[in-house]
Motif scaffolding. Structure first.
Motif, PDB file in Angstrom:
ATOM      1  N   LEU A 179      -5.391   5.214  -1.693  1.00 32.66           N
ATOM      2  CA  LEU A 179      -6.288   5.523  -2.805  1.00 32.66           C
ATOM      3  C   LEU A 179      -5.588   5.466  -4.164  1.00 32.66           C
ATOM      4  CD1 LEU A 179      -8.234   8.552  -1.287  1.00 32.66           C
ATOM      5  CD2 LEU A 179      -9.094   6.218  -1.612  1.00 32.66           C
ATOM      6  N   THR A 180      -4.322   5.838  -4.211  1.00 30.51           N
ATOM      7  CA  THR A 180      -3.597   5.952  -5.477  1.00 30.51           C
ATOM      8  C   THR A 180      -3.602   4.655  -6.281  1.00 30.51           C
ATOM      9  OG1 THR A 180      -2.189   7.708  -4.635  1.00 30.51           O
ATOM     10  CG2 THR A 180      -1.357   6.490  -6.516  1.00 30.51           C
ATOM     11  N   SER A 181      -3.403   3.548  -5.629  1.00 30.15           N
ATOM     12  CA  SER A 181      -3.338   2.277  -6.362  1.00 30.15           C
ATOM     13  C   SER A 181      -4.709   1.778  -6.818  1.00 30.15           C
ATOM     14  CB  SER A 181      -2.643   1.211  -5.504  1.00 30.15           C
ATOM     15  OG  SER A 181      -3.380   0.981  -4.332  1.00 30.15           O
ATOM     16  N   HIS A 182      -5.773   2.497  -6.473  1.00 28.02           N
ATOM     17  CA  HIS A 182      -7.136   2.083  -6.848  1.00 28.02           C
ATOM     18  C   HIS A 182      -7.832   3.118  -7.725  1.00 28.02           C
ATOM     19  CE1 HIS A 182      -7.091  -1.372  -4.126  1.00 28.02           C
ATOM     20  NE2 HIS A 182      -6.359  -0.596  -3.354  1.00 28.02           N
ATOM     21  N   ARG A 183      -7.038   4.016  -8.306  1.00 31.15           N
ATOM     22  CA  ARG A 183      -7.615   5.064  -9.156  1.00 31.15           C
ATOM     23  C   ARG A 183      -8.090   4.493 -10.487  1.00 31.15           C
ATOM     24  NH1 ARG A 183      -4.026  10.386  -9.085  1.00 31.15           N
ATOM     25  NH2 ARG A 183      -5.745  11.058 -10.381  1.00 31.15           N
ATOM     26  N   ASP A 184      -8.658   5.359 -11.277  1.00 38.77           N
ATOM     27  CA  ASP A 184      -9.179   5.000 -12.606  1.00 38.77           C
ATOM     28  C   ASP A 184     -10.447   4.160 -12.533  1.00 38.77           C
ATOM     29  OD1 ASP A 184      -7.069   6.398 -13.804  1.00 38.77           O
ATOM     30  OD2 ASP A 184      -5.785   4.625 -13.708  1.00 38.77           O
ATOM     31  N   GLY A 185     -11.227   4.363 -11.505  1.00 40.87           N
ATOM     32  CA  GLY A 185     -12.522   3.702 -11.407  1.00 40.87           C
ATOM     33  C   GLY A 185     -13.637   4.696 -11.679  1.00 40.87           C
ATOM     34  N   LYS A 186     -14.835   4.376 -11.200  1.00 45.69           N
ATOM     35  CA  LYS A 186     -16.023   5.208 -11.422  1.00 45.69           C
ATOM     36  C   LYS A 186     -16.513   5.900 -10.154  1.00 45.69           C
ATOM     37  CE  LYS A 186     -17.696   1.963 -14.895  1.00 45.69           C
ATOM     38  NZ  LYS A 186     -18.764   1.008 -15.219  1.00 45.69           N
ATOM     39  N   CYS A 187     -16.021   5.497  -9.009  1.00 43.78           N
ATOM     40  CA  CYS A 187     -16.568   5.921  -7.721  1.00 43.78           C
ATOM     41  C   CYS A 187     -15.879   7.181  -7.197  1.00 43.78           C
ATOM     42  CB  CYS A 187     -16.395   4.777  -6.720  1.00 43.78           C
ATOM     43  SG  CYS A 187     -17.081   5.114  -5.096  1.00 43.78           S
ATOM     44  N   PRO A 188     -16.643   8.265  -6.953  1.00 44.67           N
ATOM     45  CA  PRO A 188     -16.051   9.468  -6.370  1.00 44.67           C
ATOM     46  C   PRO A 188     -15.708   9.258  -4.895  1.00 44.67           C
ATOM     47  CG  PRO A 188     -18.407   9.773  -6.663  1.00 44.67           C
ATOM     48  CD  PRO A 188     -18.060   8.431  -7.251  1.00 44.67           C
ATOM     49  N   LYS A 246     -11.688   2.607  -7.698  1.00 43.76           N
ATOM     50  CA  LYS A 246     -12.345   1.305  -7.710  1.00 43.76           C
ATOM     51  C   LYS A 246     -12.439   0.863  -6.247  1.00 43.76           C
ATOM     52  CE  LYS A 246     -10.384   0.115 -12.144  1.00 43.76           C
ATOM     53  NZ  LYS A 246      -9.448  -0.717 -12.896  1.00 43.76           N
ATOM     54  N   PRO A 247     -13.636   0.861  -5.675  1.00 38.24           N
ATOM     55  CA  PRO A 247     -13.779   0.571  -4.244  1.00 38.24           C
ATOM     56  C   PRO A 247     -13.776  -0.920  -3.930  1.00 38.24           C
ATOM     57  CG  PRO A 247     -15.907   1.056  -5.167  1.00 38.24           C
ATOM     58  CD  PRO A 247     -14.912   1.218  -6.287  1.00 38.24           C
ATOM     59  N   ASP A 248     -12.686  -1.602  -4.255  1.00 37.50           N
ATOM     60  CA  ASP A 248     -12.652  -3.045  -4.022  1.00 37.50           C
ATOM     61  C   ASP A 248     -12.430  -3.358  -2.547  1.00 37.50           C
ATOM     62  OD1 ASP A 248      -9.889  -2.895  -3.500  1.00 37.50           O
ATOM     63  OD2 ASP A 248      -9.351  -3.487  -5.526  1.00 37.50           O
ATOM     64  N   THR A 249     -12.585  -4.610  -2.215  1.00 38.18           N
ATOM     65  CA  THR A 249     -12.487  -5.055  -0.820  1.00 38.18           C
ATOM     66  C   THR A 249     -11.140  -4.711  -0.198  1.00 38.18           C
ATOM     67  OG1 THR A 249     -14.031  -6.854  -1.274  1.00 38.18           O
ATOM     68  CG2 THR A 249     -12.655  -7.076   0.692  1.00 38.18           C
ATOM     69  N   ASN A 250     -10.060  -4.863  -0.956  1.00 39.88           N
ATOM     70  CA  ASN A 250      -8.735  -4.564  -0.421  1.00 39.88           C
ATOM     71  C   ASN A 250      -8.620  -3.106   0.005  1.00 39.88           C
ATOM     72  OD1 ASN A 250      -7.829  -7.185  -0.851  1.00 39.88           O
ATOM     73  ND2 ASN A 250      -7.052  -6.723  -2.883  1.00 39.88           N
ATOM     74  N   LEU A 251      -9.113  -2.186  -0.818  1.00 40.82           N
ATOM     75  CA  LEU A 251      -9.052  -0.767  -0.478  1.00 40.82           C
ATOM     76  C   LEU A 251      -9.897  -0.457   0.748  1.00 40.82           C
ATOM     77  CD1 LEU A 251      -8.305   2.180  -0.926  1.00 40.82           C
ATOM     78  CD2 LEU A 251     -10.231   2.337  -2.523  1.00 40.82           C
TER      79      LEU A 251
END
Length: 91
Positions: free
Chosen positions: A39-48, A69-74
Motif C-alpha cells: 500500500l505504501t507505494s500507492h499512497r496519496d490517492g483518493k481511495c480509502p 491509488k488503486p491501480d492495476t499493479n496494486l
C-alpha cells in the motif's frame, strides 16, 4: 450516441473507486508488513482502504487513514499476496 469523455481504465478506477476492501483471515509470514509495503507505494490517492480481519475468536474492520491509488499493479499485487477473492475495489 455521443461520448462525454474518454479516459484510461487506470484513471477511471482512481476517480470512481469508493474504497479498496481487503479481507484477511491469517497473519502468517509477516502478512501485515507485506500489506503495508504494498500500500505504501500507492499512497496519496483518493481511495480509502478498509481491512476486514477475521479469525475464529475475533473480527474487526479497520478503516485506514491512508488514501491510495488503486491501480492495476496494486490490486494484482494484493491478490497474489492474499488470494483473488480477498481484494475488492468498490465502485
Amino acid at each position: 450516441m455521443t461520448a462525454q469523455g474518454v479516459s484510461t481504465l487506470e484513471i477511471a478506477r482512481e476517480n470512481l473507486a469508493k474504497s479498496l476492501e481487503i479481507y484477511v483471515s491469517n497473519t502468517s509470514d509477516n502478512l501485515a508488513e507485506k500489506i503495508v509495503n504494498s500500500l505504501t507505494s500507492h499512497r496519496d490517492g483518493k481511495c480509502p482502504v478498509t481491512i476486514h480481519y477475521k479469525r475464529q475468536d475475533a473480527k474487526v474492520d479497520l478503516q485506514l487513514n491512508w488514501r491510495i491509488k488503486p491501480d492495476t499493479n496494486l490490486v494484482d499485487e494484493l491478490k497474489n499476496l492474499l488470494g483473488e477473492d480477498q481484494v475488492k475495489v468498490i465502485y
